[in-house]
Design an enzyme around this catalytic site. Structure first.
Site, PDB file in Angstrom:
ATOM      1  N   CYS A 118      47.390  27.613  28.520  1.00  0.00           N
ATOM      2  CA  CYS A 118      48.059  26.575  27.727  1.00  0.00           C
ATOM      3  C   CYS A 118      47.518  25.200  28.106  1.00  0.00           C
ATOM      4  CB  CYS A 118      49.565  26.611  27.960  1.00  0.00           C
ATOM      5  SG  CYS A 118      50.358  28.178  27.546  1.00  0.00           S
ATOM      6  N   ASP A 156      52.827  10.317  59.346  1.00  0.00           N
ATOM      7  CA  ASP A 156      53.508   9.033  59.495  1.00  0.00           C
ATOM      8  C   ASP A 156      54.031   8.969  60.931  1.00  0.00           C
ATOM      9  OD1 ASP A 156      54.868   6.589  58.647  1.00  0.00           O
ATOM     10  OD2 ASP A 156      56.687   7.782  58.920  1.00  0.00           O
TER      11      ASP A 156
END
Length: 833
Positions: free
Chosen positions: A30, A480
Site C-alpha cells: 500500500c 541523555d
C-alpha cells in the site's frame, strides 16, 4: 504557517510541504502504491509512513492540495490535509476572529474532501482507518463464536447430530461481520488491480466458508450422525466430505488479534504531541491598566504583560520586566538546576516559577513558542521516519499473487484433465486453505505477545513489532545525561569548611536558614541538614529575622548549640589568615537557648555575589574565588555559607551518577554499540560524568539544546550510523522520535515515553540493556516464525495442487504450523532466567 493547516510556507525553491493523513493502508505494498501515484505528479516527492498512516509530501506551487488528495484517491485510499496539532492550543484567538480557541474543539471543514474528521483534534490525529475501537468488538465476537466452532469441528467426541448446521450458524457472522475489514481492504485493492495480504485472508476465509456451505447444502444430512463418520448418500467418509468452517473462524480471529495490537500501538504513538502540548499553561494573569485579569493563555499576544507567581507555569515565551526568581526549566531543558532570572532575562513558556513573583512581557505566542516548535519537531521526526518494512507484508506482496495464480491453474488443469468439477474445486480450495496465512498472521502478534509479556515482567514496554527491526542493526546509542545516566536530583555531595568551622556546623547552620526558602537548591541543603540532624537525634535550630534576596541568597539569625566539643579546623593555608574565627568554641550546652553554650549567629547562604555583601570585608579573597572555581570545575553547584560576617564554608551540590550506569555502558560496548553522551549541561560536568561511567571523551557532546539533539542524531544517521536514543525529558522527545530506536526512561516525562519506541519503567540503564537484548531476541523469534509459517505453506501448496491433500488435511497442516509458531514464541518466556 497557516493557523489551521499543517502545511509549510512557500520556500525560496517554490515548493511547500503538505502533510496528509491517509486511511486504508494495511501493508508495505500500500505504501509503495501511494508513493508511486504521488510521484507521478510533476515535481512531487512523497514519504509515506505506514504505522502513522501519514505522508510528508513536497509539492511545487503548480500543484494544488486538491490534486495531491486526488492522486491518493486514485491509488485506492482516502486522504485529508493534516491539521497542525499544536495550532489548536496555541494559536491566539485574536488572530482568528469568530473562531474561539479550544483545546479539543472541532475544526471547520476545508473543501470537498472533508478535513473535518473525528481526528481533527491533536489528541487522536492518528485514530483513522480500522481503529482499536472498531476492531475490538469484532475480535471479541469472533473469539466467542470461534471457540465452540473449533471444538465441535475438531473433536468428534463433542459432535452431535446435525452439528454442521450449528457450525454454519457460528461461522457465518465470523466470516462476514468479524472479517469485514479484510474483505473491504481486499476489494479496494482489487479495484485497482492489486493484491495484499488481506486479499489472501479474504479469499481463504470466504473459500473455506463457501466450500463448507456448498458441501452441507449438497448433502444436508452429512452430519446427521454424531462422531467422525458423516452420512449422506452412500455414507461418504470424511475424506470425501468435510466441513471447514473452523478454518474461517480461526483465521479471522487470529488476524483480528494482530490488527488490534497494531491499532493499540498506533493510537499510543499519537499521544506524544498531546502530552507535549498539555505541558503549557492553560491560563495567564495579564496586567491591564494596573489590574490583574485572568485570561486563557491562548489569547496572549506579543507585548502583553502577565504575572507569574511562585509555583505557576510561565504562560508563553517572553522576558522578565520586574522581579527575581529561580525558574525550573527541567520540563524543557531536562536539567535539574533551576535558572536564576531577573529583569531583561528571557523565560520560556511551560517552565515553572519556583520562588519570587515575576512580571513577564510576552515576545512569542501561538505556533512561534518554544513549546509549539518542539511539538513540530516531534511531529516532523515521526512523519519523516522511513516506512517500516513488515516482513509478513513483504512476503505476502509476492506470495499472494502466486497463490491466487496457482489456485486458478489448479482448478483449470483438474477440470481440463479430469472433467470432474467437484474434484477441481476441492483441489483449488485445498491450495487456498493450505496457503491461507493463519501461521503467517500469528507469527508477529504471538511472538510479540510472548516477548512483551516477558518484557513487562522485567519492567520493559515495547510499543509493537514495528519498532523491533532496527534493534538488530543499531550500532550507536545516544544517552541523555540528566535522569538517564545520572539521577536527575540535586544532592549535597561535599562540604568544604573554612576559617575554623567544621562540616557538620556549616551544614546545620545553612540548613536552618535555607529551611525558610522554597528554592530547589535550598530544599536540597535543608534535606541533607535534616537528615544529618535526625541521625544525631536532634532537630534544626530556629531562625529569626529571615530575609531572602531573589536570585542571591538567604539571611537569618540562628540560635545554635553545639552538641559535641567544637573541632577547630586549621585555617585554610591558602586563605592567608591566622586570626581566630568569630565563632567561639562551645561547651556541652543543651538545645535550650537559655543555657550556657548557645549562641546567636547571623547566617547567610547563597551565591558568591550575594555572600560578598554579607562579609565584613565586603568581598571574597582571590584564593576564596579560586576555591569556588575549583568546586565548579569538579562539576558541582557551589553555595557559600557565612557566619557572623565571615566565610564559613562551601556546600557543593551535584546530580549523582546512577549505580547502574557504568556496568550498562560496559555491556553496551560488549553488544557492539558505541555509547555517546549528549547533554545540555556544561562541558566540565559532562566530562566528569563520562569519565566516571566509561564513555570516551570524544563521544561527549555538552551544551546541546533540544533542537541540536535532533540535529546530532540526524548527523549520526547521515554518517551511516543506526542510532538508538535514550532519554527522559521533554527536551529529549524530538530526538527520541528522530532516532531509529527511541528508548525512554519510565522515571521521566510522559512526553518522552510517548515519543519513544521502548520504555523502561524503572530508572536503571541496566533495563535499557535488557530491552536491547530482548528486542533483538524477539525480532529473531518473529523472523523464524515467519520462515516456518511460509515454509509450511510453500511445501503444502504443490501437494494440494496435485490433489494429494484434501482440505481436511490442509486444515490440519495449517493448524500444525500455528502450533509450531506458538511453541517457538514461548521460548521468549524464558529470557533472562
Amino acid at each position: 504557517m497557516s493557523g489551521t493547516v499543517k502545511s509549510a510556507a512557500t520556500e525560496d525553491s517554490g515548493t511547500r510541504q503538505v502533510d496528509l493523513d491517509i486511511a486504508g493502508m494495511t501493508c508495505a505494498s500500500c505504501v509503495g502504491r501511494v508513493e508511486r501515484k504521488l510521484g507521478k505528479l510533476e515535481g512531487v516527492t512523497a514519504t509515506v509512513n505506514l504505522p502513522l498512516e501519514a505522508a510528508a509530501v513536497t509539492v511545487p506551487a503548480s500543484v494544488s492540495d486538491e490534486e495531491v488528495i486526488a492522486a491518493v484517491d486514485r491509488a485506492g485510499y482516502s486522504a485529508s490535509i493534516r491539521r497542525a496539532p499544536h495550532d489548536h492550543t496555541t494559536t491566539p484567538a485574536v488572530t482568528r476572529p469568530g473562531h474561539p480557541t479550544t483545546i479539543h474543539g472541532e475544526v471547520p471543514s476545508d473543501g470537498e474532501h472533508g478535513t473535518n474528521h473525528d481526528h481533527a483534534g491533536h489528541e487522536d490525529y492518528l485514530n483513522h482507518g480500522p481503529s482499536g475501537d472498531v476492531v475490538k468488538p469484532r475480535l471479541i465476537g469472533a473469539a466467542v463464536l470461534t471457540i465452540p466452532l473449533f471444538l465441535i469441528s475438531m473433536f468428534p467426541a463433542l459432535q452431535f447430530p446435525h452439528w454442521g448446521w450449528v457450525a454454519l450458524a457460528l461461522a457465518t457472522p465470523v466470516t462476514f461481520w468479524a472479517a469485514w475489514p479484510f474483505h473491504t481492504a481486499a476489494f479496494k485493492a482489487a479495484r485497482h488491480g492489486a493484491s495484499t495480504m488481506d486479499t489472501l485472508v479474504s479469499i481463504g476465509v470466504l473459500a473455506a466458508w463457501g466450500f463448507s456451505t456448498a458441501e452441507l447444502l449438497l448433502e444436508p444430512v452429512m452430519t446427521a450422525h454424531a462422531g467422525a463418520a458423516m452420512s449422506g448418500g452412500g455414507m461418504a467418509s470424511m475424506a470425501d466430505h468435510q466441513l471447514y468452517f473452523e478454518t474461517a473462524g480461526v483465521v479471522t480471529t487470529f488476524l483480528l488479534l494482530g490488527r488490534w495490537l497494531e491499532a493499540r500501538a498506533k493510537k499510543r504513538a499519537g499521544h506524544a504531541l498531546k502530552s507535549l502540548l498539555d505541558l503549557g499553561a492553560k491560563t495567564a494573569t495579564v496586567l491591564r491598566d494596573g489590574v490583574e485579569v485572568t485570561v486563557p493563555a491562548a489569547q496572549l499576544v506579543p507585548g502583553d504583560e502577565f504575572v507569574v507567581r511562585p509555583g505557576e507555569k510561565v504562560a508563553t515565551d517572553g522576558f522578565v520586566v520586574s522581579g527575581h526568581s529561580a525558574v525550573d526549566t527541567s520540563l524543557i531543558t531536562g536539567e535539574s538546576v533551576p535558572e536564576e532570572v531577573g529583569p531583561e532575562d528571557t523565560v520560556t513558556g511551560a517552565t515553572v516559577n519556583t520562588s519570587g513573583r515575576l512580571l513577564v512581557r510576552a515576545t512569542r505566542t501561538g505556533t512561534d513558542t518554544t513549546l509549539a516548535q518542539m511539538g513540530r519537531l516531534v511531529s516532523d521526526a515521526q512523519t519523516g521516519k522511513a516506512p517500516i518494512a513488515r516482513l509478513a507484508d513483504r512476503i505476502s506482496a509476492v506470495f499472494v499473487p502466486i497463490v491466487l495464480v496457482i489456485a486458478v491453474i489448479t482448478f483449470a488443469l483438474w477440470l481440463l484433465l479430469s472433467g470432474d468439477l467437484h474434484a477441481a474445486f476441492r483441489a483449488a480450495v485445498a491450495v487456498l486453505v493450505i496457503a491461507c496465512p493463519c501461521a503467517l498472521g500469528l507469527a508477529t502478534p504471538i511472538g510479540l505477545l510472548a516477548g512483551t509479556g516477558r518484557a513487562s515482567q522485567l519492567g520493559i514496554l515495547i510499543r509493537g513489532p514495528e519498532v523491533l527491526e532496527d534493534t538488530r542493526t543499531v550500532d550507536t546509542i545516544v544517552l541523555d545525561k540528566t535522569g538517564t545516566v545520572t539521577a536527575g536530583d540535586l544532592a549535597v555531595t561535599s562540604i568544604t569548611p573554612l576559617n575554623g568551622h567544621d562540616a557538620d556546623q556549616v551544614l546545620r547552620l545553612a540548613g536552618a536558614v535555607e529551611s525558610h526558602s522554597e528554592h530547589p537548591i535550598a530544599a536540597a541543603i535543608t534535606s541533607a541538614a535534616r537528615g544529618a540532624a535526625a541521625s544525631a537525634g536532634t532537630t534544626l535550630p530556629g531562625v529569626d529575622e529571615f530575609t531572602s534576596a531573589a536570585g542571591g541568597g538567604v539571611l537569618g539569625t540562628v540560635q545554635h548549640t553545639a552538641h559535641a566539643p567544637h573541632r577547630v579546623v586549621a585555617p585554610l593555608g591558602a586563605m592567608g589568615t591566622t586570626s581566630a574565627p568569630k565563632v567561639p568554641p562551645h561547651g556541652d550546652a543543651q538545645e535550650d537557648s537559655g543555657e550556657r553554650g548557645t549562641r546567636v549567629h547571623t547566617v547567610a547562604a547563597g551565591r558568591s555575589s550575594y555572600i560578598a555583601t554579607q562579609l565584613d570585608s565586603g568581598a571574597l579573597t582571590p584564593l576564596e574565588e579560586q576555591q569556588l572555581a575549583d568546586t565548579e570545575a569538579a562539576g558541582a553547584t557551589a553555595i557559600w555559607v557565612s557566619v557572623d560576617g565571615r566565610v564559613a564554608g562551601i556546600i557543593s551540590l551535584q546530580d549523582t551518577i546512577k549505580e547502574s550506569s557504568a556496568p550498562a555502558i560496559t555491556e553496551f560496548k560488549r553488544l557492539g554499540l558505541r555509547p555517546i553522551l549528549l547533554t545540555g549541561d556544561n562541558a566540565e560536568v559532562a566530562a566528569q560524568v563520562a569519565a566516571a561511567v566509561g564513555i570516551s571523551a570524544e563521544d561527549v557532546f555538552a551544551g546541546v539544546h533540544p533542537e541540536d539533539k535532533v540535529a546530532k542524531v540526524t548527523a549520526l544517521q547521515e554518517a551511516g550510523r543506526v542510532v538508538a536514543m535514550v532519554g527522559d525529558g521533554v527536551n529529549d522527545a524530538p530526538a527520541l522520535a528522530q532516532a531509529d530506536l527511541g528508548i525512554a526512561m519510565g522515571s521521566g516525562t510522559d512526553v518522552a515515553r510517548e515519543a519513544a519506541d521502548i520504555t523502561v519503567m524503572g530508572s536503571s540503564l541496566g533495563q535499557v540493556v535488557q530491552s536491547m537484548q530482548l528486542s533483538r531476541k524477539t525480532l529473531g523469534i518473529i523472523k523464524s516464525n515467519l520462515f516456518w509459517a511460509f515454509a509450511y505453506n510453500t511445501l503444502g501448496i504443490p501437494v494440494a495442487a496435485l490433489g494429494l491433500l484434501n482440505p481436511m488435511l490442509a486444515g490440519a497442516a495449517m493448524a500444525a504450523s500455528s502450533v509450531l509458531v506458538v511453541a517457538n514464541s514461548l521460548r521468549l518466556t524464558r529470557f533472562g532466567r
